[in-house]
Design an enzyme around this catalytic site. Structure first.
Site, PDB file in Angstrom:
ATOM      1  N   ALA A 180     -52.121 -50.131 -21.867  1.00 49.95           N
ATOM      2  CA  ALA A 180     -53.302 -49.049 -21.876  1.00 49.95           C
ATOM      3  C   ALA A 180     -53.205 -48.122 -21.175  1.00 49.95           C
ATOM      4  O   ALA A 180     -52.350 -48.040 -20.190  1.00 49.95           O
ATOM      5  CB  ALA A 180     -54.567 -50.004 -21.819  1.00 49.95           C
ATOM      6  N   CYS A 201     -45.124 -36.081 -32.737  1.00 48.84           N
ATOM      7  CA  CYS A 201     -45.115 -36.873 -33.889  1.00 48.84           C
ATOM      8  C   CYS A 201     -46.226 -37.666 -34.181  1.00 48.84           C
ATOM      9  O   CYS A 201     -47.039 -37.284 -35.158  1.00 48.84           O
ATOM     10  CB  CYS A 201     -43.938 -37.626 -34.035  1.00 48.84           C
ATOM     11  SG  CYS A 201     -42.286 -36.503 -34.114  1.00 48.84           S
ATOM     12  N   LYS A 230     -43.938 -38.809 -22.376  1.00 50.62           N
ATOM     13  CA  LYS A 230     -43.878 -40.020 -22.034  1.00 50.62           C
ATOM     14  C   LYS A 230     -42.314 -39.952 -21.271  1.00 50.62           C
ATOM     15  O   LYS A 230     -41.733 -39.044 -21.317  1.00 50.62           O
ATOM     16  CB  LYS A 230     -43.257 -41.052 -23.217  1.00 50.62           C
ATOM     17  CG  LYS A 230     -41.956 -40.670 -24.035  1.00 50.62           C
ATOM     18  CD  LYS A 230     -41.818 -41.697 -25.214  1.00 50.62           C
ATOM     19  CE  LYS A 230     -40.593 -41.236 -25.805  1.00 50.62           C
ATOM     20  NZ  LYS A 230     -40.028 -42.261 -26.847  1.00 50.62           N
TER      21      LYS A 230
HETATM   22  N1  NAI Z   1     -38.511 -35.887 -32.700  1.00 49.83           N
HETATM   23  C1  NAI Z   1     -38.367 -37.056 -33.102  1.00 49.83           C
HETATM   24  O1  NAI Z   1     -38.349 -38.183 -32.162  1.00 49.83           O
HETATM   25  C2  NAI Z   1     -38.662 -37.673 -34.501  1.00 49.83           C
HETATM   26  C3  NAI Z   1     -38.945 -36.489 -35.541  1.00 49.83           C
HETATM   27  N2  NAI Z   1     -39.210 -36.813 -36.658  1.00 49.83           N
HETATM   28  C4  NAI Z   1     -39.524 -35.930 -37.750  1.00 49.83           C
HETATM   29  O2  NAI Z   1     -38.239 -34.972 -38.069  1.00 49.83           O
HETATM   30  C5  NAI Z   1     -38.702 -33.589 -38.119  1.00 49.83           C
HETATM   31  C6  NAI Z   1     -38.173 -32.657 -37.163  1.00 49.83           C
HETATM   32  O3  NAI Z   1     -38.475 -33.255 -35.963  1.00 49.83           O
HETATM   33  P1  NAI Z   1     -38.073 -32.449 -34.338  1.00 49.83           P
HETATM   34  O4  NAI Z   1     -36.604 -32.645 -34.493  1.00 49.83           O
HETATM   35  O5  NAI Z   1     -38.808 -33.020 -33.426  1.00 49.83           O
HETATM   36  O6  NAI Z   1     -38.344 -30.967 -34.570  1.00 49.83           O
HETATM   37  P2  NAI Z   1     -37.809 -29.667 -33.526  1.00 49.83           P
HETATM   38  O7  NAI Z   1     -39.088 -28.701 -33.687  1.00 49.83           O
HETATM   39  O8  NAI Z   1     -37.351 -30.072 -32.196  1.00 49.83           O
HETATM   40  O9  NAI Z   1     -36.713 -29.277 -34.570  1.00 49.83           O
HETATM   41  C7  NAI Z   1     -36.653 -28.598 -35.603  1.00 49.83           C
HETATM   42  C8  NAI Z   1     -35.735 -27.635 -35.952  1.00 49.83           C
HETATM   43  O10 NAI Z   1     -35.698 -27.006 -37.556  1.00 49.83           O
HETATM   44  C9  NAI Z   1     -35.228 -25.676 -37.270  1.00 49.83           C
HETATM   45  N3  NAI Z   1     -35.524 -25.160 -38.516  1.00 49.83           N
HETATM   46  C10 NAI Z   1     -36.846 -24.905 -39.015  1.00 49.83           C
HETATM   47  N4  NAI Z   1     -36.920 -24.215 -40.240  1.00 49.83           N
HETATM   48  C11 NAI Z   1     -35.090 -24.121 -40.533  1.00 49.83           C
HETATM   49  C12 NAI Z   1     -34.472 -23.837 -41.752  1.00 49.83           C
HETATM   50  N5  NAI Z   1     -35.119 -23.234 -42.814  1.00 49.83           N
HETATM   51  N6  NAI Z   1     -33.276 -24.165 -41.439  1.00 49.83           N
HETATM   52  C13 NAI Z   1     -32.762 -24.578 -40.602  1.00 49.83           C
HETATM   53  N7  NAI Z   1     -33.317 -25.156 -39.372  1.00 49.83           N
HETATM   54  C14 NAI Z   1     -34.492 -24.980 -39.524  1.00 49.83           C
HETATM   55  C15 NAI Z   1     -36.061 -25.162 -35.835  1.00 49.83           C
HETATM   56  O11 NAI Z   1     -35.451 -23.958 -35.581  1.00 49.83           O
HETATM   57  C16 NAI Z   1     -36.133 -26.622 -35.125  1.00 49.83           C
HETATM   58  O12 NAI Z   1     -34.826 -26.313 -34.228  1.00 49.83           O
HETATM   59  C17 NAI Z   1     -40.093 -33.393 -38.144  1.00 49.83           C
HETATM   60  O13 NAI Z   1     -40.695 -33.766 -39.316  1.00 49.83           O
HETATM   61  C18 NAI Z   1     -40.339 -34.836 -37.274  1.00 49.83           C
HETATM   62  O14 NAI Z   1     -41.700 -35.583 -37.719  1.00 49.83           O
HETATM   63  C19 NAI Z   1     -38.776 -38.090 -37.284  1.00 49.83           C
HETATM   64  C20 NAI Z   1     -38.523 -39.117 -36.424  1.00 49.83           C
HETATM   65  C21 NAI Z   1     -38.231 -38.809 -34.973  1.00 49.83           C
HETATM   66  O1  UGA Z   2     -41.641 -40.168 -35.708  1.00 47.63           O
HETATM   67  C1  UGA Z   2     -41.269 -39.905 -34.716  1.00 47.63           C
HETATM   68  O2  UGA Z   2     -41.230 -38.875 -34.045  1.00 47.63           O
HETATM   69  C2  UGA Z   2     -41.347 -41.022 -33.738  1.00 47.63           C
HETATM   70  O3  UGA Z   2     -42.425 -41.145 -33.000  1.00 47.63           O
HETATM   71  C3  UGA Z   2     -42.671 -42.444 -32.211  1.00 47.63           C
HETATM   72  O4  UGA Z   2     -41.630 -42.095 -31.123  1.00 47.63           O
HETATM   73  P1  UGA Z   2     -41.731 -41.183 -29.841  1.00 47.63           P
HETATM   74  O5  UGA Z   2     -42.922 -40.056 -30.243  1.00 47.63           O
HETATM   75  O6  UGA Z   2     -40.741 -40.647 -29.388  1.00 47.63           O
HETATM   76  O7  UGA Z   2     -42.470 -41.831 -28.720  1.00 47.63           O
HETATM   77  P2  UGA Z   2     -43.120 -43.380 -28.714  1.00 47.63           P
HETATM   78  O8  UGA Z   2     -41.978 -44.233 -27.824  1.00 47.63           O
HETATM   79  O9  UGA Z   2     -43.453 -44.112 -30.020  1.00 47.63           O
HETATM   80  O10 UGA Z   2     -44.480 -43.040 -27.662  1.00 47.63           O
HETATM   81  C4  UGA Z   2     -45.318 -42.311 -28.550  1.00 47.63           C
HETATM   82  C5  UGA Z   2     -46.571 -42.069 -27.389  1.00 47.63           C
HETATM   83  O11 UGA Z   2     -47.294 -43.461 -27.171  1.00 47.63           O
HETATM   84  C6  UGA Z   2     -47.460 -43.805 -25.774  1.00 47.63           C
HETATM   85  N1  UGA Z   2     -47.535 -45.086 -25.713  1.00 47.63           N
HETATM   86  C7  UGA Z   2     -46.720 -45.952 -25.922  1.00 47.63           C
HETATM   87  C8  UGA Z   2     -46.456 -47.284 -25.890  1.00 47.63           C
HETATM   88  C9  UGA Z   2     -47.814 -47.810 -25.154  1.00 47.63           C
HETATM   89  O12 UGA Z   2     -48.021 -48.985 -25.140  1.00 47.63           O
HETATM   90  N2  UGA Z   2     -48.745 -46.966 -24.934  1.00 47.63           N
HETATM   91  C10 UGA Z   2     -48.578 -45.801 -25.371  1.00 47.63           C
HETATM   92  O13 UGA Z   2     -49.515 -44.861 -24.830  1.00 47.63           O
HETATM   93  C11 UGA Z   2     -46.302 -42.884 -25.034  1.00 47.63           C
HETATM   94  O14 UGA Z   2     -46.825 -42.611 -23.957  1.00 47.63           O
HETATM   95  C12 UGA Z   2     -46.245 -41.823 -25.972  1.00 47.63           C
HETATM   96  O15 UGA Z   2     -47.072 -40.698 -25.503  1.00 47.63           O
HETATM   97  C13 UGA Z   2     -42.138 -43.590 -33.076  1.00 47.63           C
HETATM   98  O16 UGA Z   2     -42.199 -44.745 -31.992  1.00 47.63           O
HETATM   99  C14 UGA Z   2     -40.789 -43.550 -33.627  1.00 47.63           C
HETATM  100  O17 UGA Z   2     -40.529 -44.773 -34.182  1.00 47.63           O
HETATM  101  C15 UGA Z   2     -40.750 -42.608 -34.408  1.00 47.63           C
HETATM  102  O18 UGA Z   2     -39.450 -42.061 -35.173  1.00 47.63           O
END
Ligand code: NAI
Ligand code: UGA
Length: 452
Positions: free
Chosen positions: A269, A277, A340
């Protein structure tokens, strides 16, 4: 009848392109190169491409700099802004671009996914497999499949499937190389064989493969994030009951967690969830659910969102209460800016949301974060920033611990108490020892922590 020209990728080592080299794509490109594939990372952001090509990860992700250096040295990994060249030379093309919330609604902005997918399709001269990884609303992949079919050069054999990503920031490398599960939506026999080649190593380690259709694969991803968000808002709702009843939500969460059907994780909590995300994904699912008439799902997610945002307001109110009802000209120390620990990502950071709200009420705010100082300054330039815990604590009228970095949890409360005449602390992440901080002379409050 068109005779489709296809190149059997298995005939030579698979070559992979990764579109989008942000938090997800950079990790994915490096990990695929680590698994032995030839990989080209493609981005429209020249600065990111240049940094990565020079061996510099343009964000904080434990373990990624070392792996980038190692894989660049093999010569298997390159980065470019030249989409056409990257596609022409690869067999499998991952779409890892952003799907942020739209400015004018809760819907996901799919412009980047469409641009990237079309950039791949129009350059697929040898055929190939397009693999969506970005998190998208259900129904997106089917629409993109039609776009690809209308765009690929005549006679070229191109497939599109969806392979959502579940990595967590701060654990991205491990999560990519050792995924809990691999989800493949919309595969054919051929494209499934290609994907099993790509993921041969994690599959050999025991990562289960779930083969399904496009809509199910898309919904698995957003449902996973929605469930995690729901679990967090559940414990935060119970924290409110604990506060009213004089119970301790941390002990309660420990007790719940002993039930394997519940599990202790994601029952911390506090200030609630943020990041690039969870917040956007539950809103996009809410929006899509309403479009589909699934109004009960939308109503549930609305509550999850409201409870979550309410935590930020609650901490602002606690800071005001601690300062006698107003923070005007009061010094507020803030420990934590990242959404986080173990990341520098400040997208929808609850910590910065609270810091900015207090600043707008006239507080003199000093924020310290071990990794997210630069990203925070860019996002919230009007806040004050310190270079150490001490600078944030010095002469503060109230100290807020908003991101549970280990160095904050391990800090010596007695030493810190000597830095201010008004040792008041609000533990918004439930990770400090109330007994220790109280014993050191701090007035200690926390969300759902024993009121005593
Ligand atoms: N960040 C994470 O931990 C995770 C993200 N995702 C998903 O993955 C996707 C990407 O997320 P992030 O990496 O966090 O976003 P980000 O904003 O860090 O990276 C996205 C990248 O795509 C690039 N881009 C945009 N248009 C483009 C194009 N036409 N060609 C090539 N590059 C292009 C941007 O310049 C940027 O560098 C989102 O849909 C997110 O929800 C899924 C799981 C984990
Ligand atoms: O789609 C995504 O980008 C990713 O989003 C989350 O990963 P992430 O956003 O890196 O962070 P988490 O570790 O999930 O934490 C998310 C948020 O929840 C909060 N949190 C987490 C755990 C908890 O018990 N309480 C709480 O408030 C954290 O502080 C943080 O702000 C999911 O855990 C991933 O599996 C997923 O791929």
């Amino acid at each position: 009848m068109s005779t489709k020209r296809t190149t059997t990728p298995a005939a030579r080592p698979l070559k992979i392109s990764v579109f989008g080299t942000g938090y997800l794509g950079a990790t994915h490109a490096v990990a695929m190169a680590e698994l032995g594939f030839e990989v080209v990372g493609v981005d429209v952001d020249q600065a990111k491409v240049d940094a990565l090509a020079a061996g510099k990860v343009p964000f904080f992700e434990p373990g990624l700099p070392e792996l980038l250096e190692k894989t660049l040295a093999t010569g298997r990994l390159t980065f470019t802004t030249d989409a056409a060249a990257a596609v022409a030379d690869a067999d499998v093309h991952f779409v890892c671009v952003g799907t942020p919330q739209q400015r004018t609604s809760h819907a996901a902005n799919l412009q980047y996914v469409e641009d990237a997918t079309l950039a791949i399709a129009r350059n697929l001269t040898r055929g190939g497999v397009i693999v969506g990884k970005s998190t998208v609303p259900v129904g997106t992949a089917a629409r993109l499949r039609e776009l690809v079919a209308a765009t690929v050069p005549a006679g070229v054999d191109a497939e599109l499937l969806w392979n959502p990503e579940f990595l967590r920031e701060g654990k991205a490398v491990g999560d990519t190389l050792h995924p809990d599960r691999i989800v493949l939506g919309g595969v054919s026999e051929k494209s499934e064989a290609v994907m099993r080649q790509v993921y041969a190593a994690p599959i050999a380690e025991g990562s289960p493969v779930v083969v399904t259709d496009l809509p199910t694969a898309e919904l698995v991803k957003v449902s996973a994030n929605a469930f995690l968000a729901t679990k967090i808002s559940f414990i935060n709702a119970i924290a409110g009951v604990c506060e009213a009843a004089g119970a301790d939500v941390t002990v309660l969460a420990d007790a719940l967690g002993h039930d394997v059907r519940i599990g202790r994780q994601f029952l911390d909590a506090g200030l609630g969830f943020g990041g690039g995300c969870l917040p956007k994904d539950i809103r996009a699912l809410m929006h899509r659910s309403k479009e589909l008439g699934a109004n009960r799902a939308a109503a549930l997610l609305q509550q999850v969102d409201e409870i979550n945002m309410g935590q930020r307001e609650r901490v602002v109110d606690m800071a005001l209460e601690a300062c006698g009802g107003s923070v005007l000209n009061k010094r507020v120390g803030v420990l934590g800016a990242a959404f986080k620990p173990l990341t520098d990502d400040v997208r929808d950071s609850p910590a910065l949301n609270v810091a900015a709200a207090l600043h707008l009420r006239g507080a003199q705010v000093t924020v310290f974060d071990p990794e997210a100082g630069d990203t925070a300054r860019r996002a919230f330039p009007t806040l004050g920033y310190g270079t150490s815990v001490d600078e944030a604590v010095e002469e503060c009228d109230v100290l807020l611990v908003l991101t549970e970095w280990k160095q904050f949890v391990d800090a010596d409360p007695a030493r810190l108490a000597g830095l201010t005449r008004t040792p008041r602390v609000i533990d918004a992440r439930g990770k400090l020892s109330a007994a220790q901080w109280r014993a050191a002379g701090w007035e200690f409050t926390g969300l759902g922590r024993l009121a005593a």
